[in-house]
Design an enzyme around this catalytic site. Structure first.
Site, PDB file in Angstrom:
ATOM      1  N   TRP A 152       0.842  -1.190   0.000  1.00  0.00           N
ATOM      2  CA  TRP A 152       0.000   0.000   0.000  1.00  0.00           C
ATOM      3  C   TRP A 152       0.884   1.249   0.000  1.00  0.00           C
ATOM      4  CZ3 TRP A 152      -1.340  -4.284   3.078  1.00  0.00           C
ATOM      5  CH2 TRP A 152      -2.522  -4.941   2.690  1.00  0.00           C
ATOM      6  N   HIS A 176      -6.864   2.055   1.698  1.00  0.00           N
ATOM      7  CA  HIS A 176      -7.959   1.112   1.459  1.00  0.00           C
ATOM      8  C   HIS A 176      -9.113   1.445   2.405  1.00  0.00           C
ATOM      9  CE1 HIS A 176      -5.700  -1.883   4.415  1.00  0.00           C
ATOM     10  NE2 HIS A 176      -5.695  -0.654   4.841  1.00  0.00           N
ATOM     11  N   ARG A 202      -3.592   5.830  -3.589  1.00  0.00           N
ATOM     12  CA  ARG A 202      -2.295   5.137  -3.537  1.00  0.00           C
ATOM     13  C   ARG A 202      -1.266   5.855  -4.387  1.00  0.00           C
ATOM     14  NH1 ARG A 202      -3.859  -1.262  -3.356  1.00  0.00           N
ATOM     15  NH2 ARG A 202      -5.441  -0.973  -1.744  1.00  0.00           N
ATOM     16  N   GLN A 216     -13.275   1.715  -3.465  1.00  0.00           N
ATOM     17  CA  GLN A 216     -13.434   0.346  -2.972  1.00  0.00           C
ATOM     18  C   GLN A 216     -14.779   0.211  -2.267  1.00  0.00           C
ATOM     19  OE1 GLN A 216     -10.053  -0.578  -0.397  1.00  0.00           O
ATOM     20  NE2 GLN A 216      -8.897  -1.369  -2.138  1.00  0.00           N
ATOM     21  N   VAL A 259      -6.280 -10.893   7.645  1.00  0.00           N
ATOM     22  CA  VAL A 259      -7.198 -12.033   7.459  1.00  0.00           C
ATOM     23  C   VAL A 259      -6.416 -13.349   7.509  1.00  0.00           C
ATOM     24  CG1 VAL A 259      -9.001 -10.872   6.116  1.00  0.00           C
ATOM     25  CG2 VAL A 259      -7.005 -11.809   4.945  1.00  0.00           C
ATOM     26  N   ALA A 301     -14.219 -10.554   5.813  1.00  0.00           N
ATOM     27  CA  ALA A 301     -14.125  -9.181   5.296  1.00  0.00           C
ATOM     28  C   ALA A 301     -13.706  -9.253   3.840  1.00  0.00           C
ATOM     29  CB  ALA A 301     -13.091  -8.392   6.093  1.00  0.00           C
TER      30      ALA A 301
HETATM   31  C1  FA5 Z   1      -6.884  -4.241  -0.175  1.00  0.00           C
HETATM   32  O1  FA5 Z   1      -6.942  -3.046  -0.340  1.00  0.00           O
HETATM   33  C2  FA5 Z   1      -7.490  -4.875   1.050  1.00  0.00           C
HETATM   34  N1  FA5 Z   1      -7.903  -3.842   1.958  1.00  0.00           N
HETATM   35  C3  FA5 Z   1      -8.661  -5.743   0.634  1.00  0.00           C
HETATM   36  C4  FA5 Z   1      -9.155  -6.617   1.748  1.00  0.00           C
HETATM   37  C5  FA5 Z   1     -10.243  -6.226   2.503  1.00  0.00           C
HETATM   38  C6  FA5 Z   1      -8.508  -7.808   2.023  1.00  0.00           C
HETATM   39  C7  FA5 Z   1     -10.706  -7.022   3.545  1.00  0.00           C
HETATM   40  C8  FA5 Z   1      -8.962  -8.621   3.066  1.00  0.00           C
HETATM   41  C9  FA5 Z   1     -10.057  -8.223   3.808  1.00  0.00           C
HETATM   42  P1  FA5 Z   1      -5.822  -4.753  -2.505  1.00  0.00           P
HETATM   43  O2  FA5 Z   1      -4.680  -3.839  -2.404  1.00  0.00           O
HETATM   44  O3  FA5 Z   1      -5.614  -6.031  -3.216  1.00  0.00           O
HETATM   45  O4  FA5 Z   1      -6.400  -5.087  -1.070  1.00  0.00           O
HETATM   46  O5  FA5 Z   1      -6.998  -3.969  -3.186  1.00  0.00           O
HETATM   47  C10 FA5 Z   1      -8.314  -4.490  -3.241  1.00  0.00           C
HETATM   48  C11 FA5 Z   1      -8.913  -4.272  -4.610  1.00  0.00           C
HETATM   49  O6  FA5 Z   1      -8.855  -2.909  -4.945  1.00  0.00           O
HETATM   50  C12 FA5 Z   1      -8.172  -4.970  -5.722  1.00  0.00           C
HETATM   51  O7  FA5 Z   1      -8.611  -6.303  -5.859  1.00  0.00           O
HETATM   52  C13 FA5 Z   1      -8.538  -4.146  -6.918  1.00  0.00           C
HETATM   53  O8  FA5 Z   1      -9.817  -4.513  -7.390  1.00  0.00           O
HETATM   54  C14 FA5 Z   1      -8.624  -2.768  -6.336  1.00  0.00           C
HETATM   55  N2  FA5 Z   1      -7.356  -2.041  -6.548  1.00  0.00           N
HETATM   56  C15 FA5 Z   1      -6.193  -2.159  -5.895  1.00  0.00           C
HETATM   57  N3  FA5 Z   1      -5.281  -1.283  -6.351  1.00  0.00           N
HETATM   58  C16 FA5 Z   1      -5.877  -0.583  -7.326  1.00  0.00           C
HETATM   59  C17 FA5 Z   1      -5.472   0.487  -8.188  1.00  0.00           C
HETATM   60  N4  FA5 Z   1      -4.283   1.044  -8.110  1.00  0.00           N
HETATM   61  N5  FA5 Z   1      -6.360   0.962  -9.085  1.00  0.00           N
HETATM   62  C18 FA5 Z   1      -7.611   0.434  -9.141  1.00  0.00           C
HETATM   63  N6  FA5 Z   1      -8.066  -0.547  -8.376  1.00  0.00           N
HETATM   64  C19 FA5 Z   1      -7.207  -1.065  -7.466  1.00  0.00           C
END
Ligand code: FA5
Length: 333
Positions: A152, A176, A202, A216, A259, A301
């Site tokens: 992140w 997030h 981000r 999200q 998780v 979650a």
């Molecule tokens: C998370 O942000 C975790 N908070 C998700 C989570 C929640 C895990 C609860 C467990 C329990 P991640 O970095 O993978 O995870 O991002 C989640 C989703 O956000 C990704 O699957 C994608 O669909 C979206 N995402 C991530 N980064 C980007 C980006 N730079 N641009 C657009 N969508 C993104």
């Protein structure tokens, strides 16, 4: 021209006029700064006191009469025009198209997602975009020196007070929506099920599927007998309602410090698999951080990328189109 001459001609001229420009020219000719009547009035001061007493009031009265006549004519002309306009309305002509605005596809899909979860008895809550280190990372079992923080990339903000600075609890733009898991559990007791739609940020390079600002939808369900089976059911129901019965998606094992076990959800986009969500069963350490008994409560979650869901649903080839401000794009929705 003398005062008497003006008097003789001007009312006749006003009578003949039937458009606003001519009337304005006449007004300037007589009453403007260098108008003929204005000059006569200004010249009164050079007359003898006697003559001034005689002619002054007459001239003033005449000026007033002239102004009144011009105003009256003005009203007549505008009345005449609007009457004319009314007569020109052709009620058999097709009406003008009313241009209505369009919702950005992200707004549209967010509304739909809220409705789907509300129908499944989830509540919708919202959180803050400016978060702190504790809620965004520490309480989610991501300590300061943990390599998982690299996932992140963060926009850090300046601490706003000494307390924040000393506690090492720096403010940041949330990376997030997961910090709302902590904030909600700090305030409320289970059982509950919530979703949290919101913007996240981000510090990373953009490409067709990555933005620096995106949306999200966090989900959190906590109760006494919640298992991965409930998780799979809810996710499948949600995706079917959003995309229809025939959907292409799969679960893959993954890792997030908050998780255990961790799961990713993938869907097809441009004929390739794309990660649409991170998820899993809430880690006992997260429950401890909010003073829940991890032996009593379980939960799952998830965090869906709303932009990516919209890209799949509306067949959008590049995430940057959402924020490009091109009306030709928005008008399609
Ligand atoms: C998370 O942000 C975790 N908070 C998700 C989570 C929640 C895990 C609860 C467990 C329990 P991640 O970095 O993978 O995870 O991002 C989640 C989703 O956000 C990704 O699957 C994608 O669909 C979206 N995402 C991530 N980064 C980007 C980006 N730079 N641009 C657009 N969508 C993104």
């Amino acid at each position: 021209m003398s005062f008497e001459q003006i008097k003789k001609t001007v009312f006749f001229q006003i009578k003949e006029i039937n458009n606003p420009n001519e009337l304005e020219n006449l007004r300037i000719k007589y009453l403007g700064r260098k108008g003929e009547l204005t000059l006569i009035l200004r010249g009164l001061k050079d007359l003898s006191i006697e003559k001034r007493r005689q002619e002054g009031p007459l001239a003033q009265r005449f000026k007033k009469e002239l102004e009144e006549a011009i105003n009256k004519k003005q009203k007549e002309i505008s009345g005449f025009n609007s009457q004319k306009k009314n007569q020109l309305i052709d009620i058999s002509r097709p009406g003008k198209r009313v241009l209505s605005g369009h919702l950005n596809p992200l707004t549209k899909i967010e509304k739909e997602i809220r409705q789907i979860f509300l129908a499944m008895n989830f509540s919708v809550v919202e959180g803050q975009e400016i978060e702190d280190d504790y809620h965004n990372f520490d309480a989610l079992h991501i300590p300061k020196d943990h390599p998982a923080r690299d996932a992140w990339d963060t926009f850090w903000l300046k601490p706003i007070n000494d307390k924040q600075l000393k506690a090492g609890n720096k403010p940041l733009l949330r990376t997030h929506t997961s910090p709302m898991q902590i904030r909600y559990m700090e305030k409320y007791q289970p059982p509950f099920q919530i979703i949290v739609p919101g913007r996240v940020f981000r510090y990373e390079a953009t490409d067709a599927s990555h933005e620096t600002t995106f949306k999200q939808v966090e989900g959190l369900m906590v109760g006494e007998d919640i298992s991965l089976v409930n998780f799979k059911f809810i996710i499948e129901e949600f995706l079917k309602k959003l995309f229809g019965e025939k959907i292409d998606f799969e679960f893959r094992p993954s890792y997030y410090p908050f998780v255990e076990p961790g799961v990713d959800v993938y869907m097809k986009w441009k004929n390739k698999w794309l990660e649409v969500a991170g998820a899993g069963m809430v880690h006992p350490e997260v429950f401890r951080a909010v003073n829940y008994n991890p032996y009593k409560w379980q939960g799952f979650a998830f965090g869906f990328g709303l932009d990516r869901l919209a890209m799949i649903k509306y067949k959008i080839p590049d995430i940057r189109m959402f924020y490009g401000g091109d009306l030709r794009f928005v008008k399609q929705f």
